[in-house]
Design a protein around this motif. Structure first.
Motif, PDB file in Angstrom:
ATOM      1  N   ALA A 144       0.844  -1.313   0.146  1.00  0.00           N
ATOM      2  CA  ALA A 144      -0.064   0.003   0.219  1.00  0.00           C
ATOM      3  C   ALA A 144       1.103   1.022  -0.574  1.00  0.00           C
ATOM      4  CB  ALA A 144      -0.791  -0.106   1.183  1.00  0.00           C
ATOM      5  N   GLY A 145       2.260   1.481  -0.746  1.00  0.00           N
ATOM      6  CA  GLY A 145       2.738   2.385  -1.366  1.00  0.00           C
ATOM      7  C   GLY A 145       4.058   2.579  -0.909  1.00  0.00           C
ATOM      8  N   VAL A 146       4.257   1.089  -0.669  1.00  0.00           N
ATOM      9  CA  VAL A 146       6.123   0.238  -0.499  1.00  0.00           C
ATOM     10  C   VAL A 146       5.310  -0.574  -1.381  1.00  0.00           C
ATOM     11  CG1 VAL A 146       7.680  -0.042   1.598  1.00  0.00           C
ATOM     12  CG2 VAL A 146       5.945   1.298   2.168  1.00  0.00           C
ATOM     13  N   SER A 147       7.330  -0.607  -1.932  1.00  0.00           N
ATOM     14  CA  SER A 147       7.286  -1.377  -2.954  1.00  0.00           C
ATOM     15  C   SER A 147       7.909  -2.709  -2.370  1.00  0.00           C
ATOM     16  CB  SER A 147       8.310  -0.852  -4.006  1.00  0.00           C
ATOM     17  OG  SER A 147      10.165  -0.423  -3.638  1.00  0.00           O
ATOM     18  N   VAL A 148       8.073  -4.174  -2.646  1.00  0.00           N
ATOM     19  CA  VAL A 148       9.060  -5.087  -2.186  1.00  0.00           C
ATOM     20  C   VAL A 148      10.550  -4.760  -2.240  1.00  0.00           C
ATOM     21  CG1 VAL A 148       9.350  -7.334  -2.878  1.00  0.00           C
ATOM     22  CG2 VAL A 148       7.167  -6.479  -2.774  1.00  0.00           C
TER      23      VAL A 148
END
Length: 154
Positions: free
Chosen positions: A57-61
């Protein structure tokens, strides 16, 4: 003088930050009968910035992996504060990686690899560990990741 583990970190372009002070009523580490227990560490940079937000939800892996790497550097900073040298670590026994996750996010193991890969690079075989990677609804200070560790030490 830096030991072998810190030299390997330097070869990766990394340096240990100062060991963060606790933000509540607990100790950052405890040594008992050859085992070092390290309290949960957040992804705080040497400059004091936190990696915040929810994976999925807004932060990538990839950003989560970097957050795990930062939190793991703080784990190692606490180990150095406790032991004087990372070279006293005989084995990382257990790593618990808490990932601030959206309800449908299932990439916690990939996020945790940011920490696991760092430990293997810095500590070599002594950095290979058992691990738990778990998604949670929230973490302190809205941190993206929190990591605690159990290490066998000399």
């Amino acid at each position: 003088m830096a030991g072998e583990s810190e030299k390997r970190l330097a070869d990766l372009g990394l340096t240990l930050p100062e060991a963060p002070s606790p933000v509540a009523n607990y100790v950052p580490f405890h040594v008992h009968n050859g085992t070092l227990y390290i309290s949960g560490q957040l992804p705080r940079s040497a400059e004091g910035a936190f990696t915040t937000g929810k994976l999925g939800a807004g932060v990538s892996v990839e950003d989560g992996q970097e957050a795990a790497k930062l939190a793991c550097l703080n784990v190692l900073a606490q180990a150095k504060a406790a032991l004087g040298s990372l070279d006293r670590i005989k084995q990382v026994l257990r790593l618990t990686v808490f990932v601030n996750s959206a309800p449908d996010f299932t990439g916690q193991p990939q996020v945790a690899n940011g920490a696991s890969d760092l430990l293997a690079a810095a500590l070599q075989d002594a950095g290979r560990h058992t691990r738990v990677a778990v998604g949670v609804a929230s973490l302190p200070l809205d941190a993206a990741v929190e990591i605690d560790a159990v290490l066998a030490v000399e």
